[in-house]
Design an enzyme around this catalytic site. Sequence first.
Site, PDB file in Angstrom:
ATOM      1  N   HIS A  29     -10.490  57.689 -61.224  1.00 39.26           N
ATOM      2  CA  HIS A  29     -11.113  57.560 -59.907  1.00 39.26           C
ATOM      3  C   HIS A  29     -10.464  56.469 -59.058  1.00 39.26           C
ATOM      4  O   HIS A  29     -10.743  56.367 -57.858  1.00 39.26           O
ATOM      5  CB  HIS A  29     -12.612  57.286 -60.068  1.00 39.26           C
TER       6      HIS A  29
ATOM      7  N   ASP B 257      -9.572  60.917 -55.754  1.00 36.73           N
ATOM      8  CA  ASP B 257     -10.920  61.025 -55.207  1.00 36.73           C
ATOM      9  C   ASP B 257     -11.589  62.288 -55.727  1.00 36.73           C
ATOM     10  O   ASP B 257     -10.926  63.246 -56.134  1.00 36.73           O
ATOM     11  CB  ASP B 257     -10.881  61.057 -53.676  1.00 36.73           C
TER      12      ASP B 257
END
Length: 436
Positions: free
Chosen positions: A407, A411
């Site tokens: 992450h 995204d």
Amino acid sequence: MGEHVIKLPDVGEGVAEAELVEWHVKVGDLVREDAVLAAVMTDKATVEIPSPTDGEVLWLGAEIGETVAVGSPIVRLKVAGEGNTAVKEAPAEAKPAKGEMSRQNVPDLRAESAGKTASLVEVEPEPAPLERPVPRLPVSGPARDAGERPLAAPAVRLRAKEAGVDLRQVPGTGPAGRITHDDIDAFLARGRQVARPTGLAPNTAVEDVKVVGLRRKIAEKMALAKSRIPHITYVEEVDVTALEDLRAALNKEKAAGRPKLTLLPFLMRAMVRAISEQPALNAIYDDEAGVIHRHGGVHIGIATQTQSGLLVTVVHHAEARDIWDCAAEVARLSEAARDGTAKREELSGSTITITSLGAMGGVATTPVINHPEVAIIGVNKMMVRPVWDGTQFIPRKMMNLSSSFDHRVIDGWDAAVFIQRIKALLETPALIFVEG
């Protein structure tokens, strides 16, 4: 006779040390030239150490799980001839081994006994008395009937009465089932619980298993990945009915010498197509330098289960391979991983990984990213499920993809777009073969 010292050789690739994962010999063994003495592991590659000569094993230089530096002695052999080192002689005043007397310190008892009426007789040491086995008190036994009078001495009955113990509930270990003080102690230790006649007993055994070799490296890699990478996992179901029909048809018509197609080659080709549209997914994140290395070549790691643990073999340049070539390379690398012949370069260099448990893949999983990559695609098991087509439920072959992403780099939206593109390609497999 001489002594030959065997040192840990340079196993290549600039490795300065290796972990000892297996001994094939023990002290006192006679070995032949080229016999395997030990196995060491360096970065998931296992290397066997052969004996350069015949000899007898005198000494082993490390324990399983220890890290040994290149050039360190690991085995000493007693060999015919001079060997490659001088044999250390035992000191003249060396103490005798435990339980053994030195002859030079023992007086001549026969000389001292000359002229004496009683002669000295060599007496063998009296053997130690055998320990009498202590009978184990039973932990189970049926309760007596209400009218049955238990056998017990008056003192035992008095103690039971004072302790509030019903002797009918206490199993006896004495002759004819007589209850003893030890039986009272055992009953009270159990908390006055009536033992059940099932024969079941608690198992208090504890086995200590040292984490060494490949299992230790897997543990270190997984701990590193989970401690450094904030994972996001995205799960999507895929209708693979058309893909399975195509796969069966291609396998039926395949030319001689071609490998059998599984689902993996189709997934690999779908990933190559999706990566061409989202190159950020095919990357290595150097979090120490703060640099993302996006690769043009798609090097797909395939998690492979072996007897020693999980290995990740790498299909290099999947973008330059067709379905059949992908299938052949996966089969070759899987076999090499399982029989221990995989080379170092075949176990490194991946830029994105596939993990699959096949028929045991479950409904969904949460794969751990193969650090320092930024994505891993997880394949779950295929099941026939009823699917609503707008007018009725029809049976379809369904499979979930459970995929994890770094992450910090990827995204959630980009992860979803990537998986949805792979889903579209697998559900309409003809698109996999359409270029441009």
